[in-house]
Design an enzyme around this catalytic site. Structure first.
Site, PDB file in Angstrom:
ATOM      1  N   GLU A 186      -5.513  -7.925  -0.834  1.00 55.81           N
ATOM      2  CA  GLU A 186      -6.301  -7.613   0.358  1.00 55.81           C
ATOM      3  C   GLU A 186      -7.723  -7.301  -0.068  1.00 55.81           C
ATOM      4  OE1 GLU A 186      -5.105  -4.699   3.267  1.00 55.81           O
ATOM      5  OE2 GLU A 186      -3.014  -5.358   3.251  1.00 55.81           O
TER       6      GLU A 186
ATOM      7  N   GLU B 227       0.770  -1.252   0.000  1.00 57.38           N
ATOM      8  CA  GLU B 227       0.000   0.000   0.000  1.00 57.38           C
ATOM      9  C   GLU B 227       0.801   1.303   0.000  1.00 57.38           C
ATOM     10  OE1 GLU B 227      -3.194  -0.122   2.888  1.00 57.38           O
ATOM     11  OE2 GLU B 227      -4.218  -1.668   1.712  1.00 57.38           O
TER      12      GLU B 227
END
Ligand SMILES: *[C@@H]1O[C@H](CO)[C@@H](O)[C@H](O)[C@H]1NC(C)=O
Ligand SMILES: *[C@@H]1O[C@H](CO)[C@@H](O)[C@H](O)[C@H]1NC(C)=O
Length: 352
Positions: free
Chosen positions: A278, A166
């Site tokens: 995710e 991320e």
């Protein structure tokens, strides 16, 4: 009609190097703990890691993975870890052997299940607030970290290298692509020549803005040392709650129109593939509905979307809002309701 069919086939061949079979390559679960303490600024200290292994006083991550494989048909796990943990707080590429041995125990437990195992450096493109290659640690230092890791796992075909969790708020996505390139080059030159490498874009690897935000174009320039793109897979995340944060129990979208459809279109047009490392939701009926729809769509587009990895089990309590941590009652494991409703491959049937 026959010639029309051949033309369609040729058109499809030009459009994509892959075929959608309706069967996903991967379905998995994040086994969290070695990342605990990390925040989105990349701030962390090694001592805050919480190994999800009983020998280190954590949850039974090894038992969870064995259950997920044997009872649920899962075949991949993502193993988040903080850079600070691996180097014992030093912004270097030299592994601390004490700490790395504990992380490797989790990796080996994963490999022993027969599943693929993603090494996930969970640092948001940062080390203690500073962005790698853009004011923080240099690309050379980051490449050295990956060289150390890839040297160790060079002969393990089921290791997947997750370059970075991320990235967000990057001043330059093209500069970041150079950082990713440095990691890829280091991994390949360390002898890990065949394994998958996951390439992360900006905006928390949002699947929704991967194309529109410029990550797709920037990461498309990253290559192996021989100039090929073999094994270089786009890494995308997407939650189903109202703000895509993965902090709310309720799901409000299956993400198809806003994220998966435009992503699949770009991947197909550019002969690339992505893995959704995710995703998740709460144990509520809205998530059963939307998550089942999302996974079904991913399976329909299995030529370009390799699969999904749920967030999260490991050291998360069963009361955590997105917990996928199963409960062990005298050796009988019980899954959370969302896993049981549609995330487990044995339930949804989308993994061979
Ligand atoms: C490695 O990390 C441990 C803490 O887990 C620390 O005690 C040790 O000094 C470190 N070793 C080196 C060589 O830095
Ligand atoms: C990041 O992605 C979310 C959706 O996933 C979107 O709402 C937001 O506008 C994006 N932010 C930027 C800076 O692109």
């Amino acid at each position: 009609m026959k010639s029309f069919g051949i033309l369609s086939f040729l058109a499809a061949s030009v459009a994509s190097a892959y075929a959608a079979t309706g069967t996903l390559t991967f379905a998995g679960v994040n086994i969290a703990g070695f990342d605990f303490g990390m925040d989105t600024s990349g701030d962390d200290t090694a001592s805050s890691a919480y190994p999800p292994l009983t020998q280190y006083y954590g949850a039974d991550g090894a038992g969870q993975m064995t259950h997920f494989v044997n009872d649920d048909g899962y075949n991949i796990f993502r193993l988040p870890v903080a850079w600070q943990y691996l180097t014992n707080n030093e912004a270097t590429g030299t592994l601390n052997q004490t700490n790395f041995a504990e992380y490797d125990a989790l990796v080996q437990a994963c490999l022993e299940t027969g599943a693929s195992c993603i090494i996930d450096i969970h640092n948001y493109a940062r080390f203690n607030g500073e962005i790698i290659g853009q004011g923080g640690p240099t690309n050379e230092v980051f490449a050295d970290l990956w060289s150390s890791i890839a040297t160790y796992y060079a002969d393990e075909s089921k290791i997947v290298f997750g370059v970075m969790n991320e990235p967000h708020d990057l001043p330059s996505i093209t500069t970041w692509a150079g950082t990713v390139q440095a990691a890829v080059t280091a991994i390949r030159n360390a002898g890990a020549t065949s394994q998958y490498i996951l390439l992360p874009g900006d905006n928390y690897t949002s699947a929704e803005t991967f194309v529109s935000g410029g990550s797709a174009a920037a990461l498309a320039t990253v290559t192996n040392p021989d100039g090929s793109i073999t094994g270089l897979i786009m890494d995308v995340h997407k939650y189903l709650d109202s703000d895509n944060s993965g902090t709310n129990a309720e799901c409000v979208t299956n993400n198809i129109d806003d994220a998966w459809e435009p992503l699949a279109t770009w991947l197909r047009a550019n002969n690339r593939q992505a893995l959704n490392t995710e995703t998740g939701g709460g144990d509520v009926t809205s998530c059963n509905t939307y998550m089942c729809e999302q996974i079904a769509y991913q399976a329909q587009n299995s030529d370009v979307i390799l699969g999904y990895v749920g967030w999260a089990a490991g050291n998360f309590a069963t009361t955590y809002v997105l917990s996928e941590t199963p409960t062990d009652t005298d050796g009988t494991w019980t899954d959370t309701s969302l896993v049981a409703a549609c995330m487990a491959p044995s339930i949804n049937g989308y993994v061979a």
